[in-house]
Design a protein around this motif. Structure first.
Motif, short mmCIF file in Angstrom:
data_model
loop_
_atom_site.label_atom_id
_atom_site.label_comp_id
_atom_site.label_asym_id
_atom_site.label_seq_id
_atom_site.Cartn_x
_atom_site.Cartn_y
_atom_site.Cartn_z
N LEU A 120 -49.98 2.14 15.54
CA LEU A 120 -50.40 0.77 15.23
C LEU A 120 -50.47 -0.12 16.47
CD1 LEU A 120 -48.66 0.04 11.80
CD2 LEU A 120 -50.90 1.03 12.27
N TYR A 121 -50.32 0.47 17.65
CA TYR A 121 -50.60 -0.28 18.87
C TYR A 121 -52.07 -0.69 18.86
CZ TYR A 121 -46.43 0.27 21.82
OH TYR A 121 -45.18 0.17 22.37
N ALA A 122 -52.38 -1.75 19.58
CA ALA A 122 -53.76 -2.24 19.62
C ALA A 122 -54.61 -1.40 20.56
CB ALA A 122 -53.79 -3.70 20.07
N MET A 123 -55.55 -0.64 20.00
CA MET A 123 -56.56 -0.02 20.86
C MET A 123 -57.39 -1.13 21.48
SD MET A 123 -57.56 3.25 18.48
CE MET A 123 -59.10 3.54 19.33
N VAL A 124 -57.64 -2.16 20.68
CA VAL A 124 -58.18 -3.44 21.15
C VAL A 124 -57.68 -4.50 20.18
CG1 VAL A 124 -60.22 -4.85 21.58
CG2 VAL A 124 -60.27 -2.43 22.17
N GLY A 125 -57.22 -5.60 20.73
CA GLY A 125 -56.82 -6.73 19.90
C GLY A 125 -57.36 -8.01 20.53
N VAL A 126 -57.89 -8.90 19.71
CA VAL A 126 -58.48 -10.14 20.23
C VAL A 126 -57.94 -11.34 19.46
CG1 VAL A 126 -60.60 -11.43 20.66
CG2 VAL A 126 -60.62 -8.92 20.81
#
Length: 264
Positions: A181-187
């Motif tokens: 659940l780490y962000a592969m991409v988070g904005v």
């Protein structure tokens, strides 16, 4: 795991003093990164300074500012009723970190001090124009995260709190790794009270970064359509078995538009 000296100070000054005396000391907050790396033999500090004894946790909402003490676990940030009203985006971000075990042990101070490139909180610190309070000074969020797993903190300096100005509206959207659940991409997209807009991205590169072109477009018109044609260069973005730099660059635009649509 190698033998080490264990310290559990009750005052920040004593924690700093213990670190100065240690040959190769490490501060321990939630331990979500340090303990696994020690078990795998990737880290062997001579001294562990456990910050849990500082009893420095809690959320304070006062007018236009939210203060989250460094020892506050993610679950408490996500559940705080006043925080949910003031900055709902921050509460939702915290509620999406890892699994329940991580959310009930990991702390905001430990997360930003570790500065994992795929962590969620760095996006909030930069995107909401937060200030990091340490044992000796205050550091603007834009200047705190310097490189992968590296921050502006000195070796004997600890995070004591994070100050978030309440925005006019904001939202955080991420594409999570299905396992961690780490962000592969988070904005995160935030419109501040002064009308300025911030777009901060985590997971895509070695450290959190902003997208000035999107910020300028959203200041002119806060609409997903305003940034639909803005592309992020894949140069320098992370490349692993989960996603290529090109795919991550594509996700930045997709998630930014979703964040704009969800901002409130």
């Amino acid at each position: 795991m190698e033998n080490f000296n264990y310290h559990r100070p009750t005052k920040p000054a004593d924690a700093v003093k213990a670190m100065k005396k240690a040959k190769d000391g490490k501060f321990l907050s939630g331990g979500m990164t340090l303990l696994p790396t020690m078990k795998q033999g990737l880290a062997a500090p001579t001294d562990i300074i456990d910050l849990g004894g500082l009893n420095n946790s809690g959320v304070e909402v006062a007018g236009a500012k939210v203060v989250v003490k460094a020892g506050t676990v993610h679950a408490d940030v996500a559940a705080d009723k006043e925080l949910k009203k003031a900055i709902p985006a921050l509460a939702r971000l915290a509620g999406g970190i890892g699994d329940p075990h991580v959310r009930h042990r990991g702390t905001i101070g430990g997360s930003i001090a570790n500065n994992d490139p795929a962590a969620d909180y760095p996006a909030a610190v930069v995107g909401l124009n937060a200030t990091v309070v340490t044992s000796s000074r205050k550091i603007a969020g834009d200047k705190f995260f310097t490189d992968i797993f590296t921050t502006a903190l000195k070796d004997d300096e600890i995070v004591t709190a994070v100050e978030f100005p309440v925005p006019k509206r904001a939202a955080y959207v991420k594409f999570p790794n299905p396992a961690s659940l780490y962000a592969m991409v988070g904005v995160i997209v935030a419109e501040l009270k002064d009308g300025s807009v911030r777009v901060a991205v985590t997971g895509a590169g070695p450290k959190v970064f902003r997208v000035p072109e999107m910020e300028k477009a959203l200041e002119a018109k806060f609409s997903a359509d305003a940034i639909a044609g803005i592309k992020v260069s894949p140069r320098g973005l992370n490349n692993d078995l989960h996603a290529s730099p090109e795919y991550r660059a594509h996700l930045v635009n997709v998630l930014a538009r979703r964040a704009v649509a969800a901002a409130k």
